[in-house]
Structure formats: C-alpha cells, structure tokens
Scaffold this motif. Structure first.
Motif, short mmCIF file in Angstrom:
data_model
loop_
_atom_site.label_atom_id
_atom_site.label_comp_id
_atom_site.label_asym_id
_atom_site.label_seq_id
_atom_site.Cartn_x
_atom_site.Cartn_y
_atom_site.Cartn_z
N GLY B 39 -146.61 -40.86 3.24
CA GLY B 39 -146.52 -42.08 4.04
C GLY B 39 -147.68 -43.04 3.86
O GLY B 39 -147.61 -44.19 4.28
N ASN B 44 -154.15 -41.01 6.71
CA ASN B 44 -154.06 -41.37 8.12
C ASN B 44 -152.76 -40.94 8.77
O ASN B 44 -152.73 -40.64 9.96
CB ASN B 44 -154.16 -42.90 8.29
N CYS B 45 -151.65 -40.91 8.00
CA CYS B 45 -150.33 -40.84 8.66
C CYS B 45 -149.87 -39.42 8.91
O CYS B 45 -149.09 -39.19 9.84
CB CYS B 45 -149.29 -41.62 7.87
N CYS B 102 -141.60 -39.19 9.55
CA CYS B 102 -142.83 -38.51 9.99
C CYS B 102 -142.55 -37.08 10.42
O CYS B 102 -143.48 -36.30 10.64
CB CYS B 102 -143.48 -39.27 11.15
N THR B 103 -141.25 -36.75 10.59
CA THR B 103 -140.87 -35.50 11.25
C THR B 103 -141.42 -34.23 10.58
O THR B 103 -141.95 -33.35 11.28
CB THR B 103 -139.34 -35.43 11.40
N LEU B 129 -152.08 -34.44 18.19
CA LEU B 129 -151.22 -35.07 17.18
C LEU B 129 -151.77 -36.42 16.72
O LEU B 129 -151.07 -37.20 16.07
CB LEU B 129 -149.80 -35.25 17.73
N GLU B 130 -153.03 -36.66 17.01
CA GLU B 130 -153.62 -37.96 16.72
C GLU B 130 -153.56 -38.30 15.23
O GLU B 130 -153.52 -39.46 14.85
CB GLU B 130 -155.08 -37.97 17.19
N LEU B 133 -148.80 -40.11 12.50
CA LEU B 133 -148.28 -41.37 13.03
C LEU B 133 -146.75 -41.40 12.98
O LEU B 133 -146.14 -40.93 12.02
CB LEU B 133 -148.84 -42.54 12.22
N CYS B 134 -146.19 -41.96 14.04
CA CYS B 134 -144.75 -42.19 14.11
C CYS B 134 -144.57 -43.64 14.51
O CYS B 134 -145.26 -44.12 15.40
CB CYS B 134 -144.11 -41.27 15.14
N ARG B 135 -143.64 -44.35 13.87
CA ARG B 135 -143.44 -45.76 14.20
C ARG B 135 -142.18 -45.97 15.04
O ARG B 135 -141.93 -47.06 15.51
CB ARG B 135 -143.35 -46.55 12.89
N CYS B 136 -141.37 -44.92 15.20
CA CYS B 136 -140.06 -45.10 15.85
C CYS B 136 -140.03 -44.70 17.31
O CYS B 136 -139.37 -45.34 18.11
CB CYS B 136 -138.99 -44.26 15.15
N GLY B 138 -142.43 -43.98 19.76
CA GLY B 138 -143.44 -44.22 20.80
C GLY B 138 -144.04 -42.91 21.31
O GLY B 138 -144.73 -42.89 22.32
N TYR B 139 -143.73 -41.82 20.62
CA TYR B 139 -144.30 -40.47 20.86
C TYR B 139 -143.78 -39.79 22.14
O TYR B 139 -144.05 -38.61 22.36
CB TYR B 139 -145.83 -40.48 20.88
#
Lengths: 777, 160
Positions: B39, B44-45, B102-103, B129-130, B133-136, B138-139
């Motif tokens: 990603g 970072n991701c 991200c899964t 989980l910092e 990253l997930c963009r879909c 909102g965690y």
C-alpha cells in the motif's frame, strides 16, 4: 413466507475472498510475458523540455524499450475533460506524456519497459532530460494577476461562472447583520489504500485492460476517443479495486500510455504506481478559497447569501475538474430558505497536480462554507447555533421544496434528525459543562460543533447533466437472468470498489423475485460481462444502479407471469405473485419463478410470442437527485496551552431514506465521517515555493490511524425518497460532507470566548496554538 | 545471488534472490502469494504485514535475505482446513472491511496485538493498530472486530 431481505443487516458476500487473500487486485494479475513499465517524472513544476535522451536506458539488462513524449506525440491525443460546465471554459491540450513542457512535479516525461520492475527502475536512472525552468505558479490570487507567469498560453483563468437568484442587492441593503468571511478549503490527497495499477494485453487485434478504476465503462469509451483504438476492440476490466473516493474516477495518462505501449510492443504491459508516485499524480481534491457574505435580519432569518470562489484546477482540466467546484452552485444554500443567492466561481490554473472529484466533490466544500457561516451568524447574534438553523431551515411539512438555487428536495425532516441527535449527544449537559469550564478558566476548553447538512447525490438525471453541459448522462444499466436451475445472475453497470454492491443487490433481487439471498450472484466491472454502464461515483450506485436492477426484476416477473398463466392455464390477471410463486387466485395451484425458468429454458411448451429466456435488460434514469440529510454534533476538548484538539464525542443522525443494509450504511458513514474529520484535523497537500510536493509520501501526508479517531455514535431517521420505488437515498459521501464543519465549528466554539473566530484547516495543534497566540498578542 | 531457505504458509522454498529483493516482492512475484498487498513505500500503511517467526512485520521493510531460515505466515496461510481464523471470522461478523485492501495486514497486526494482550481494551487496540491504515471504515468496526476476535480466540484456547 420469506423474510424481507431489504433492511436486514446481511453480512457481506464480498468478504470471503478479501479475508483470505484470494484477491484480484490489478497488481496481482499477470499475463504470460508481462513487461513492467515505469515512468520518469518531472522534478520541475514548470519548465520547457529541451532534450530527452532515452538511449542510455536502451540495452540495459532486461530493458525492452524506452520512450520519450515525442515517441507518443502522433498517437497519444489529449486527456479528456468531460464536463466543461461553464461556456467559457478553456480546455488546454493535455498530452498523456509531456512533449515540450511540463506543468507540475510528477508529470511523466519518459518511460522504460523492462522484464521486471527492479530492472525498469534501474534503467530510469539512465535517461537524461534537460529542462529550462519557468516560474512556478502556485498562489491563485497571484496567478490571476498581470505579472504572473502563464501556465497555458491562454492565461491562468480556466473559466468564470455566475448564477444569481432573487434580488441580492435588496437582501444586503440595510441588512441588520452582515457576516463576511473567507475560508480556505485546503488541497487533499484522496489516498485510496490500493495504489493504481494497469495491465494491458493485446492479441494483435483487440485489447484488454485491467485497471484499478471506478469507471470501466466510461474509461473504455474515453480510451477509444483519445487513442483511436476502436471501442469494440477494447475491453476494460475493473477487477478487485481497493477504494477510490473519486480518485479512480479518472481517465489517466498511465492508462492511455499502457494501451499505447501494448499496441507498440504487441506484448502485455503492466504498471503499478508506488505510493509516492501516487501522491504526486493521482488527482487531488478540494483546494478553494471561499469568500462568503451573508445578510440576515436581527432575529437570524437569512436574507441573502453571496458566494465567491477561487478554485484551483491545477495544471490541466482532467475528467471533471472544472465541474467539481460548480456542484457548489446548487449546494451553498443547503437546507436554508433565503430571499436571494449568488454563486460565482473562477477556475484557476496553477503548476500543481490537477484537482478533481474527492469524496463529496464540491458538496463538502459548500457544506463547510455555509455551516461555518451559520455558526458565525449564531455567534454574532449570541444565539444557539441550532436555534439559528431552526429559524432558517425548510420545515418538514414544506417538502417537496424548490430551493433558491433551483433544486427540488423531495423529502426530509431536519427537525426529527436534530431532535434525535441532540438527545443522543446530551446537548444541554455538554453546554452546561462548556459554561462551567469557561467560568473556571479551565486550560482545556470544551467546544460543541453543529453541522446540519444535506447534499445532492445519486448523480444524476441525464436531462440535468445535458442542461449543464456534461459530456454524458446519468442513467444506469441493470440486467437480471434466471438460470435454468433457478439461480439468478444479476449484471450491474455500477462498478463497486468496496461498497458492497454484491450483497445489497442480492437483497433487492431476493425480495423482488422471491428467491433466496444465496441464490443471487452479481456480476460487474468488466465491459465484456457488463456491456453498459456509467459506473460508481457521486453516491449513485443504489439510487440509480440498484433501481435499474429492481426494474429489471419487475420485467422478469412480467415475463414469468405470461408463462405461468400458460402453464397453469389461466389468465395472467388471475395470478398472484408472492414469495417467488405465482398462484392462481382462489386455488392452490402454483409455479415458482425458479420452476418457470426451467420451463422457459426447455421451451417445450411456450405460448406464442414468449421467448425461451427469463431475463431482462433495463436502463434507469432518475427523475431527480437524492437528498440525504442529517445532523452531526461534535464535542472537542481543546488544550489552550498546547493547541491539541481531542474529539470527545461524535454523534451523527443521518436520514438516507429507506435502508437496504444497515451494516453497509453504518460502514459508509463511519468511513465518511473519518475522512471529513481528517480534513478538519490532519490532512493537507503542501507544495513548497518551487512547486515541489512536500507531502509526497505517507510519512509526510498524515492519514489518521485508529489511534487518532474516536468511535462514532450513529442513529437514523427515515424520510423515504419519493423519486425512486425503494425510497432510498445515497450514503457514500454524506459522512464526509457533514463532518468537516462539525469539527471546525466545535474548535472555534471552544475558543470563541478567547477571541478566535476561525482556525484554518487542518486544525493542527500548531495552527490552533497560533490562532490563540494571535489573539493573545 | 544469495540462496535463501524459507517456509511460507507451510511450504518450504529454496530461492536465489537479489540482495535488494524485498520480502513482499518475493512473496508476491516469485511465490505467487498475492494475498499480501503493498500500500505504500514508506512502511506507514501496514497492508503488507505478515508473521515472521510468529511476530508481525511489514514485509516491505524486510529484505528477502533477512527471512532466510524463517517461517512466514501470510493471510493465505492463516485459516486451517478451509475454515477462517477466528480473527478473519470476527472481521466478517463486524463488517470490519470494505474495499479489503488493508484487511490482510490489519488481521495479521490484530493477531499479533493479542500475543501481548489477549484481552485488549478499545484504547489498547487503537494504539496497537496505529501502524495499519484503513481509508474505508473509520476503524470503528475494526476495533469491534478485534475485541470480538480476542474473545473468540480466548474461547478457543479455553475449550479444548
């Protein structure tokens, strides 16, 4: 009696492969002999290209070919802009690979094709390019001045646009209250988690392109128009696509160039971007300066609103660039009644990556502007921000309501959503705590932010697009076929990339045909399988694509009724259709639609005029947009000593009409709200004075992690849409549209007693601290 | 070229690799393990997270030669006998994925998080989980899924 599927929180059919890694991301795909493409990109924001020499790359290990822009000049055409809404729009020539001039950092100037990506990367180093640097053009106000360098020969103005309703001068004349503010909508990088990738293969006659896109159908037509490859010789596949948020609603330079490379070389070529490459060259979002003036009576009633926007186009107009800010023309007036309204916008060329649709596309910007102004009006009048909104919003008994900007909102109930939100939020209690902290002089102040939004989505009625100069309409295609064994195949022209269409469409079809949810499969995203479509963006999939599928089901049942009447030897009018079976009224004799599918297939005994197939094909064009709305409330704690902002609670009550799948709806809102909060607090694409993107990596562009965000409390009210038979409204962008102003209003609310009237986004600790320092001095 | 010996999802491989080859590219491009995606290019991701000898690593930040002699488990090797791992199941139940990119990394990082704290609070999960990253989503549902997965896994240990 079967259970109704629509409305059930069905777990998603899509999940199994995504959870186990059996995915079809474009970069996972390969064809025998696939070659890898890498692009050399301009390190200059604005320069003439005086020499490109790719010969050093040719002949290096694994290198098959290397090309410069000149090698494509005769065949690469110009990247399309499909919606020059304003009549004066200047659409500059936009070669996919720069030939003589570069206009932003990251623009492709050469490429290497090699046997693997490591070899290709090595060979890029051997290409030589000479540039003659030109002045970067970065600031929109300066760009419009006489002394600015020209991004294009025609100058730096891309278009001007103005629409006025009512007597604006009268509205402002002698107005007891005039609020005059300037807000900045910073530039954002959409950052879908899957980087873009393209794989293109040819058999020498026709081409297949797999690409990480939201728009396989539009892309196919556009690629044909740009390159001259005949449309019927081109198949476009969007396999698994890892998010888009508008960023994959594009006809990209890389897609055009990969098609041309496959044609030149006669071999499959693949390109996968690195994230840093993507930050530079995936279109950016937002980037406006908003000058707003609002005139009101002393009791808070709005008399008039004047909107003057400068919108940064970046260096070129890509697919929808000039249309995005102009969606604000219908949206700044939002849920409010007023006597007069003017919307004006100037599009400006700069030497930056072009902007285009990013989640909400024009509506988040507008909603931010008006919702900030409503809070400013409330502060000016020393009125509660909810009260000033109540005095101006359209009352639920006034729907359908034609707004000052000309849209007709079909349904809504702002009172109900707001009442529910304030109750869930504990509004009065938080106000009491806020007062207490103010009285105590607590270094950590509490702020409460309000956002009562609506938006126009479900893009959109083809007639409206036509009236507003768009290159295409807004219909969608759906088809349904009942297979001989009674299983159902659905084809949709929508192209999902995370939304869950397969699950939701299965629920709609299960109800409409009375078949089990498990018996439905949904095909999409491949122009060979789904021959027609206008794809996924603008929260349009359910309200248009879903309805097309529903109407296709209705056609199938009409056909099945004729066949059932023949088989059951009765009149079609004597048949009742319920739970998937036709029953002769008053008797027990019946046939299920699944049995009828076999009868149609066998075709041994079909009535005259009935074909041997139980299927249908529909395009649906909506009569209106869809207007979800809601009330979002945000409580923030602002540390006045450090500037740190912490979201303490966030409540969202949204009205998206009837809900097909509440799990999916909540998921869309969660993600949408997070993206809106990210604009308020974290994200900004920053260019330096030379036009270099400083936020070109994920290490520099701050996407929020789980640790940066709170949980959100969601609830719903339900005002069914009257413009479609399911009563559904869009939800994909609502959260993002609503949440940004809720957060910024909360921050300003916390600091207003200390004299702060605005904080520019993203409201980083430094910005908040400086805003306080500016007042302290 | 150095030769490495590595086990991936239970299969043993001997591979000649360039010293600069990243583990994630070994997995994806040599071994066909495309379940692990890439990603970003700055680690970072976290999308490319896999288990290396039982601990989560971002496979874009590990050279293939560093995995010599190691046991790698990817998202493809997580379930047993065709069944989902409890954490995968929990992500499904809680609608903790949308686009799903991200899964794989998120699931691997979540499992690793439980190694240190088998019963994590919401705050611990969010902090833990910092790096993913997930963009879909909102965690919100990811956090719920990890809680649920933790409970299921605790259950699985307790009931033999």
């Amino acid at each position: 009696m079967t259970t109704q599927e629509v409305g059930r929180p069905r777990k998603r059919k899509e999940d199994a492969r995504l959870l186990t890694g059996r995915t079809q991301w474009t970069d996972n795909l390969s064809r025998p002999g696939t070659l890898h493409v890498m692009f050399l990109r301009s390190p200059m924001a604005h320069a003439r290209i005086t020499r490109v020499d790719v010969s050093g790359a040719r002949g290096l290990p694994g290198v098959v070919a290397a090309f410069s822009g000149q090698d494509f000049e005769a065949e690469q055409g110009s990247l399309p802009c499909a919606w020059p809404r304003s009549g004066d729009t200047v659409v500059p020539d936009h070669p996919p690979m720069a030939v003589s001039q570069v206009r932003y950092v990251g623009e492709a100037v050469a490429c290497v094709v090699a046997t693997d990506r490591y070899r290709a990367a090595d060979a890029l180093e051997a290409i030589e390019v000479d540039y003659e640097q030109l002045p970067a053009v970065l600031d929109m106000n300066e760009a419009l001045g006489d002394s600015a360098a020209k991004v294009h020969e025609t100058g730096n103005q891309a278009f001007t646009f103005r629409e006025t309703s009512g007597d604006l001068e009268a509205a402002f004349r002698d107005a007891p209250v005039v609020i005059d503010r300037t807000f900045v909508q910073q530039r954002l990088i959409p950052s879908a988690m899957e980087p873009r990738a393209v794989l293109c293969d040819t058999d020498g006659d026709s081409f297949t392109m797999w690409t990480s896109t939201q728009i396989p159908h539009i892309l196919r037509t556009m690629l044909a128009l740009v390159t001259g490859v005949a449309e019927h010789k081109l198949r476009v596949v969007a396999p698994d696509v890892g998010g888009g948020f508008g960023s994959k609603l594009q006809v990209t330079a890389e897609e055009v160039l990969c098609l041309l490379l496959a044609r030149k070389l006669g071999r499959p070529v693949k390109w996968t971007e690195s994230r840093s490459e993507g930050n530079l060259t995936v279109h950016h979002g937002r980037d406006q300066i908003q000058h707003l003036r609002l005139a009101a009576d002393a009791d808070g009633r709005i008399r008039g609103l004047q909107v003057e926007l400068l919108a940064d186009m970046g260096a070129y107009l890509v697919l929808l660039t000039p249309a995005v800010p102009l969606l604000g023309a219908q949206m700044f007036n939002a849920i409010y009644k007023m006597d007069a309204y003017e919307f004006a916008c100037t599009g400006v060329f700069t030497t930056k990556m072009p902007t285009d649709a990013y989640r909400g596309a024009g509506r988040p910007e507008a909603t931010f502007g008006i919702e900030r102004m409503m809070d400013e009006l409330a502060a000016e009048l020393r009125m509660d921000p909810l009260e000033v909104r109540r005095r101006n919003w359209i009352k639920h008994e006034e729907f359908p309501y034609t707004t000052i900007s000309g849209l007709t909102y079909d349904s809504g109930n702002y009172e109900a959503a707001t009442d529910r939100a304030t109750a869930l939020f504990g509004y009065d209690k938080l106000r009491a705590e806020q007062n207490d902290r103010r009285d105590r002089g607590d270094p950590v102040q509490l702020g409460i932010g309000v956002s009562t939004y609506t938006e126009m989505c479900g893009l959109g009625p083809s007639r409206w697009f036509g009236e507003n100069n768009a290159g295409a309409g807004g219909w969608e295609h759906g088809s349904v076929r009942v297979l001989p064994t009674g299983k159902v195949e659905v084809v949709t022209g929508s192209s999902p990339h995370g939304q869950g269409h397969v699950t939701a469409w299965s629920q709609i079809v299960a109800d409409a045909l009375g078949v089990p949810f498990e018996d439905v499969t949904v095909l999409h995203g491949d122009t060979a399988i789904s021959p027609k479509g206008l794809d996924t963006y603008g929260s349009r999939s359910l309200t248009i694509g879903g309805i097309a599928v529903l109407k296709a089901c209705d056609k199938v049942t009409d056909k099945a009724r004729k066949l059932a009447a023949h088989v059951l030897e009765c009149s079609p009018d004597d048949l009742e259709f319920e739970a998937g079976a036709f029953t002769v009224r008053g008797t027990g004799s019946q046939k299920t639609i699944q049995e009828l599918a076999l009868a149609a297939f066998a075709a041994h005994d079909l009535p005259d005029g009935v074909e041997a197939r139980l299927d249908s094909d529909v395009t649906f064009d909506p009569e209106n947009f869809s207007f979800p709305h809601g009330t979002h409330l945000c409580a923030v704690e602002v540390d006045t000593e450090t500037g740190m902002v912490k979201i303490r609670s966030y409540v969202a009550v949204d009205d998206v009409g009837k809900v097909v799948n509440p799990l999916i709806v909540d998921g869309q809102l969660h993600g949408g709200i997070a993206q809106g909060i990210a604009q308020a607090l974290f994200e900004e694409a920053v260019y330096d004075a030379d036009g270099n993107l400083l936020t070109a990596t994920m290490a520099d562009y701050l996407l929020p992690s789980a640790a940066d965000l709170p949980d959100f409390a969601l609830d719903r009210t339900e005002s069914p849409a009257t413009s479609n038979p399911l009563g559904v409204k869009g939800v994909g962008e609502a959260g993002t549209i609503a949440s940004t102003p809720a957060v910024v209003n909360a921050i300003v609310d916390a600091l207003r007693p200390r004299g702060v009237a605005d904080v520019r986004m993203p409201c980083t600790p430094e910005r908040v601290w400086r805003a306080l320092e500016g007042v302290r001095r | 070229m150095p030769r490495i010996s590595v086990t991936v999802d239970g299969i043993h491989y001997e591979e000649d690799v360039e010293p600069r080859l990243l583990l994630v590219h070994l997995l994806r491009e040599r071994l066909g393990k495309t379940g692990t995606p890439v990603g970003c290019d700055t680690s970072n991701c976290g999308a490319c997270t896999v288990m290396l000898d039982g601990k989560s690593v971002k496979s874009c930040s590990v050279l293939a030669v560093q995995a010599d002699g190691c046991d790698v488990v990817t998202i493809e090797g997580l379930g047993a006998n065709g069944a989902l791992h409890p954490m995968q199941q929990a992500f499904h139940e809680e609608h903790a994925l949308q686009c799903g990119y991200c899964t794989p990394g998120m699931v691997m990082a979540a499992i690793d998080l439980l190694r240190e704290d088998p019963d994590p609070s919401e705050e611990t999960i969010r902090q833990g989980l910092e790096g993913n990253l997930c963009r879909c989503t909102g965690y919100c549902n990811i956090v719920r899924a990890v809680r649920r997965g933790a409970q299921e896994m605790g259950q699985a240990v307790r009931t033999p």
